[in-house]
Design a protein around this motif. Structure first.
Motif, PDB file in Angstrom:
ATOM      1  N   GLY A   1       0.781  -1.229   0.000  1.00 30.40           N
ATOM      2  CA  GLY A   1       0.000   0.000   0.000  1.00 30.40           C
ATOM      3  C   GLY A   1       0.807   1.269   0.000  1.00 30.40           C
ATOM      4  O   GLY A   1       0.238   2.362  -0.069  1.00 30.40           O
ATOM      5  N   TRP A   2       2.132   1.173   0.017  1.00 32.61           N
ATOM      6  CA  TRP A   2       2.982   2.358   0.095  1.00 32.61           C
ATOM      7  C   TRP A   2       3.592   2.746  -1.248  1.00 32.61           C
ATOM      8  O   TRP A   2       4.522   3.548  -1.303  1.00 32.61           O
ATOM      9  N   GLN A   3       3.040   2.187  -2.323  1.00 39.97           N
ATOM     10  CA  GLN A   3       3.556   2.500  -3.657  1.00 39.97           C
ATOM     11  C   GLN A   3       2.490   2.131  -4.680  1.00 39.97           C
ATOM     12  O   GLN A   3       1.655   1.254  -4.441  1.00 39.97           O
ATOM     13  N   ARG A   4       2.494   2.819  -5.805  1.00 39.48           N
ATOM     14  CA  ARG A   4       1.678   2.436  -6.951  1.00 39.48           C
ATOM     15  C   ARG A   4       2.601   2.364  -8.157  1.00 39.48           C
ATOM     16  O   ARG A   4       3.418   3.267  -8.387  1.00 39.48           O
ATOM     17  N   ASN A   5       2.481   1.288  -8.928  1.00 41.29           N
ATOM     18  CA  ASN A   5       3.329   1.077 -10.091  1.00 41.29           C
ATOM     19  C   ASN A   5       2.501   1.106 -11.373  1.00 41.29           C
ATOM     20  O   ASN A   5       1.378   0.601 -11.410  1.00 41.29           O
ATOM     21  N   CYS A   6       3.078   1.691 -12.403  1.00 42.22           N
ATOM     22  CA  CYS A   6       2.404   1.756 -13.692  1.00 42.22           C
ATOM     23  C   CYS A   6       2.845   0.571 -14.551  1.00 42.22           C
ATOM     24  O   CYS A   6       4.049   0.406 -14.806  1.00 42.22           O
ATOM     25  N   PRO A   7       1.930  -0.249 -15.034  1.00 42.06           N
ATOM     26  CA  PRO A   7       2.308  -1.405 -15.851  1.00 42.06           C
ATOM     27  C   PRO A   7       2.722  -1.020 -17.267  1.00 42.06           C
ATOM     28  O   PRO A   7       3.356  -1.821 -17.957  1.00 42.06           O
ATOM     29  N   ASP A   8       2.384   0.202 -17.699  1.00 36.85           N
ATOM     30  CA  ASP A   8       2.681   0.616 -19.073  1.00 36.85           C
ATOM     31  C   ASP A   8       4.059   1.262 -19.217  1.00 36.85           C
ATOM     32  O   ASP A   8       4.826   0.912 -20.113  1.00 36.85           O
ATOM     33  N   CYS A   9       4.365   2.225 -18.335  1.00 34.71           N
ATOM     34  CA  CYS A   9       5.648   2.932 -18.485  1.00 34.71           C
ATOM     35  C   CYS A   9       6.624   2.643 -17.349  1.00 34.71           C
ATOM     36  O   CYS A   9       7.711   3.227 -17.299  1.00 34.71           O
ATOM     37  N   ASN A  10       6.230   1.751 -16.437  1.00 33.52           N
ATOM     38  CA  ASN A  10       7.079   1.308 -15.325  1.00 33.52           C
ATOM     39  C   ASN A  10       7.401   2.409 -14.307  1.00 33.52           C
ATOM     40  O   ASN A  10       8.352   2.268 -13.523  1.00 33.52           O
ATOM     41  N   ALA A  11       6.640   3.490 -14.314  1.00 33.29           N
ATOM     42  CA  ALA A  11       6.852   4.542 -13.316  1.00 33.29           C
ATOM     43  C   ALA A  11       6.333   4.084 -11.957  1.00 33.29           C
ATOM     44  O   ALA A  11       5.344   3.351 -11.867  1.00 33.29           O
ATOM     45  N   SER A  12       7.001   4.518 -10.913  1.00 34.51           N
ATOM     46  CA  SER A  12       6.570   4.226  -9.550  1.00 34.51           C
ATOM     47  C   SER A  12       6.143   5.522  -8.879  1.00 34.51           C
ATOM     48  O   SER A  12       6.779   6.562  -9.047  1.00 34.51           O
ATOM     49  N   HIS A  13       5.069   5.446  -8.106  1.00 32.69           N
ATOM     50  CA  HIS A  13       4.538   6.626  -7.431  1.00 32.69           C
ATOM     51  C   HIS A  13       4.395   6.327  -5.948  1.00 32.69           C
ATOM     52  O   HIS A  13       4.078   5.197  -5.553  1.00 32.69           O
ATOM     53  N   PHE A  14       4.630   7.343  -5.129  1.00 32.39           N
ATOM     54  CA  PHE A  14       4.676   7.163  -3.690  1.00 32.39           C
ATOM     55  C   PHE A  14       3.733   8.145  -2.997  1.00 32.39           C
ATOM     56  O   PHE A  14       3.449   9.222  -3.521  1.00 32.39           O
ATOM     57  N   PRO A  15       3.224   7.781  -1.806  1.00 30.85           N
ATOM     58  CA  PRO A  15       2.299   8.677  -1.099  1.00 30.85           C
ATOM     59  C   PRO A  15       2.875  10.075  -0.930  1.00 30.85           C
ATOM     60  O   PRO A  15       4.050  10.235  -0.577  1.00 30.85           O
ATOM     61  N   ARG A  16       2.059  11.067  -1.191  1.00 28.89           N
ATOM     62  CA  ARG A  16       2.504  12.447  -1.088  1.00 28.89           C
ATOM     63  C   ARG A  16       2.054  13.046   0.236  1.00 28.89           C
ATOM     64  O   ARG A  16       1.059  12.637   0.834  1.00 28.89           O
ATOM     65  N   THR A  17       2.822  14.013   0.683  1.00 27.89           N
ATOM     66  CA  THR A  17       2.469  14.797   1.862  1.00 27.89           C
ATOM     67  C   THR A  17       2.612  16.262   1.490  1.00 27.89           C
ATOM     68  O   THR A  17       3.653  16.683   0.985  1.00 27.89           O
ATOM     69  N   ASP A  18       1.565  17.043   1.717  1.00 22.47           N
ATOM     70  CA  ASP A  18       1.576  18.456   1.354  1.00 22.47           C
ATOM     71  C   ASP A  18       2.040  19.298   2.546  1.00 22.47           C
ATOM     72  O   ASP A  18       1.388  19.286   3.602  1.00 22.47           O
ATOM     73  N   PRO A  19       3.164  20.029   2.426  1.00 24.23           N
ATOM     74  CA  PRO A  19       3.645  20.842   3.550  1.00 24.23           C
ATOM     75  C   PRO A  19       2.823  22.120   3.715  1.00 24.23           C
ATOM     76  O   PRO A  19       2.548  22.831   2.750  1.00 24.23           O
ATOM     77  N   VAL A  20       2.433  22.378   4.956  1.00 24.98           N
ATOM     78  CA  VAL A  20       1.631  23.564   5.287  1.00 24.98           C
ATOM     79  C   VAL A  20       2.270  24.254   6.482  1.00 24.98           C
ATOM     80  O   VAL A  20       2.650  23.590   7.454  1.00 24.98           O
ATOM     81  N   VAL A  21       2.392  25.576   6.426  1.00 23.03           N
ATOM     82  CA  VAL A  21       2.842  26.323   7.601  1.00 23.03           C
ATOM     83  C   VAL A  21       1.616  26.858   8.336  1.00 23.03           C
ATOM     84  O   VAL A  21       0.637  27.281   7.717  1.00 23.03           O
ATOM     85  N   ILE A  22       1.665  26.791   9.658  1.00 26.36           N
ATOM     86  CA  ILE A  22       0.615  27.377  10.488  1.00 26.36           C
ATOM     87  C   ILE A  22       1.331  28.244  11.514  1.00 26.36           C
ATOM     88  O   ILE A  22       2.294  27.820  12.138  1.00 26.36           O
ATOM     89  N   MET A  23       0.871  29.488  11.664  1.00 31.20           N
ATOM     90  CA  MET A  23       1.705  30.503  12.271  1.00 31.20           C
ATOM     91  C   MET A  23       1.117  31.106  13.540  1.00 31.20           C
ATOM     92  O   MET A  23      -0.004  31.605  13.534  1.00 31.20           O
ATOM     93  N   LEU A  24       1.902  31.070  14.611  1.00 35.15           N
ATOM     94  CA  LEU A  24       1.577  31.778  15.838  1.00 35.15           C
ATOM     95  C   LEU A  24       2.262  33.144  15.731  1.00 35.15           C
ATOM     96  O   LEU A  24       3.412  33.299  16.127  1.00 35.15           O
ATOM     97  N   ILE A  25       1.549  34.106  15.174  1.00 35.72           N
ATOM     98  CA  ILE A  25       2.106  35.433  14.943  1.00 35.72           C
ATOM     99  C   ILE A  25       1.714  36.338  16.109  1.00 35.72           C
ATOM    100  O   ILE A  25       0.532  36.517  16.397  1.00 35.72           O
ATOM    101  N   THR A  26       2.708  36.895  16.764  1.00 33.45           N
ATOM    102  CA  THR A  26       2.442  37.735  17.927  1.00 33.45           C
ATOM    103  C   THR A  26       2.978  39.145  17.721  1.00 33.45           C
ATOM    104  O   THR A  26       3.934  39.374  16.977  1.00 33.45           O
ATOM    105  N   HIS A  27       2.337  40.080  18.401  1.00 29.11           N
ATOM    106  CA  HIS A  27       2.797  41.468  18.472  1.00 29.11           C
ATOM    107  C   HIS A  27       2.538  41.913  19.901  1.00 29.11           C
ATOM    108  O   HIS A  27       1.384  42.064  20.304  1.00 29.11           O
ATOM    109  N   GLY A  28       3.602  42.069  20.672  1.00 31.74           N
ATOM    110  CA  GLY A  28       3.417  42.346  22.086  1.00 31.74           C
ATOM    111  C   GLY A  28       2.739  41.182  22.769  1.00 31.74           C
ATOM    112  O   GLY A  28       3.190  40.039  22.668  1.00 31.74           O
ATOM    113  N   ASP A  29       1.613  41.449  23.400  1.00 30.67           N
ATOM    114  CA  ASP A  29       0.898  40.414  24.157  1.00 30.67           C
ATOM    115  C   ASP A  29      -0.344  39.922  23.414  1.00 30.67           C
ATOM    116  O   ASP A  29      -1.268  39.399  24.038  1.00 30.67           O
ATOM    117  N   SER A  30      -0.350  40.076  22.084  1.00 29.74           N
ATOM    118  CA  SER A  30      -1.506  39.667  21.283  1.00 29.74           C
ATOM    119  C   SER A  30      -1.082  38.677  20.206  1.00 29.74           C
ATOM    120  O   SER A  30       0.071  38.677  19.762  1.00 29.74           O
TER     121      SER A  30
END
Length: 327
Positions: free
Chosen positions: A174-203
């Motif tokens: 389950g950790w790979q998918r293979n193409c029978p036609d062109c022999n390419a291999s594909h792997f599970p992707r993870t999308d990177p996301v930033v989540i930000m604790l943005i502060t100014h003074g005490d806010s």
């Protein structure tokens, strides 16, 4: 951040045992292990049951590998790994099952409170939206659920070869998918996301997206673009969404976020200004919230703002900011 891995979906202790993925005999032995368990997932919702940890289903309901529902799906099972006690863990997709009287509108809602029960499973075992129970799962349960949900979501959206368009086949347990036609291999992707604790003074800077429950605000977040550092992504996203320029940026913690298959990078940033210029094509609203007001939010006493969902990295970072535990 010393408490970084205490975030939900982090630090569950799962041994991925990747060396077993290409060994059919070892996988067959793992499936036949009396300790082996299978997580069933239906349309992204894990099978769960009530244990008393929370008011809704709050515990994964695993089934043995000899259960008919598991046996029928063994060829497509995902090998998740081994628990600290050595028990093999698998996941099987149940999305081919069609429940009676299915409420599609509820399934598509932000807070899907519907539960589906399969007649071949014990009474009380239901498929539940992961967001509803994620804060109550044990670290191991949370890691298993996040892994299974994300990998199955990838399989649903990547059934054809990205190089030639032919239908691809599942491989490597389950950790790979293979193409029978062109022999390419594909792997599970993870999308990177930033989540930000943005502060100014005490806010702290908070925002909300359209469609969220009334009053719900969270930290700003956005996808990292190709060729971009995490620090640059933080500064770009905050300026795009709220018109605020950010100076120093530091890393705090990360969280696998299987909705559908992201990795959230929690960062702290110091705002260079307070004036907001909101891009309403990006977010619905943004505002500065003082520490005193945020304490009211967490106590459910604020007249306007409700807290980010428990179990999310936003809730985790804000909770630690309030307690001065970001070191």
């Amino acid at each position: 951040m010393k408490r970084a891995e205490q975030v939900t979906f982090g630090g569950g202790g799962l041994d991925r045992a990747a060396h077993l993925r290409e060994d059919p005999k070892a996988l067959a032995a793992a499936w036949a292990d009396p300790q082996a368990e299978v997580m069933l997932i239906w349309q992204g919702k894990p099978l769960s049951r009530r244990s008393g940890r929370g008011s809704s289903p709050d515990q994964l309901a695993m089934i043995p590998t000899d259960h008919p529902l598991a046996q029928a799906r063994q060829s497509q099972a995902i090998f998740l790994g081994l628990t600290p006690k050595g028990a093999p863990q698998f996941a099987c997709d149940m999305s081919d099952w069609q429940p009676d009287a299915l409420d599609q509108a509820m399934l598509a809602s932000f807070a899907d409170a519907s539960e589906q029960h399969h007649p071949d499973l014990p009474v009380g075992d239901v498929f539940t939206e992961l967001r509803r129970m994620m804060a109550f799962l044990t670290p191991l349960e949370a890691e298993l659920a996040a892994t299974a949900k994300a990998v199955l979501a990838w399989h649903h959206s990547h059934q054809f070869c990205a190089r030639c368009g032919a239908a691809s086949a599942v491989a490597q347990a389950g950790w790979q998918r293979n193409c029978p036609d062109c022999n390419a291999s594909h792997f599970p992707r993870t999308d990177p996301v930033v989540i930000m604790l943005i502060t100014h003074g005490d806010s702290v800077l908070m925002g909300r997206s359209p469609g969220w429950p009334e009053g719900m605000y969270s930290l700003l977040a956005g996808f990292v673009e190709p060729g971009e550092t995490l620090e640059a992504a933080v500064r770009r996203e905050v300026f795009e969404e709220a018109g605020v320029r950010v100076g120093a940026v530091s890393y705090l913690s990360s969280q696998p976020w299987p909705f559908p298959m992201s990795l959230m990078f929690g960062c702290a940033g110091l705002a260079l200004e307070r004036e907001l210029t909101i891009d309403t094509t990006e977010i619905e609203d943004a505002l500065w919230v003082s520490r005193a007001d945020m304490m009211m939010v967490f106590a459910s006493e604020h007249p306007r703002i409700s807290a980010a969902r428990k179990g999310s990295i936003a809730h985790f970072l804000l909770q630690n900011w309030l307690a001065d535990r970001l070191d």
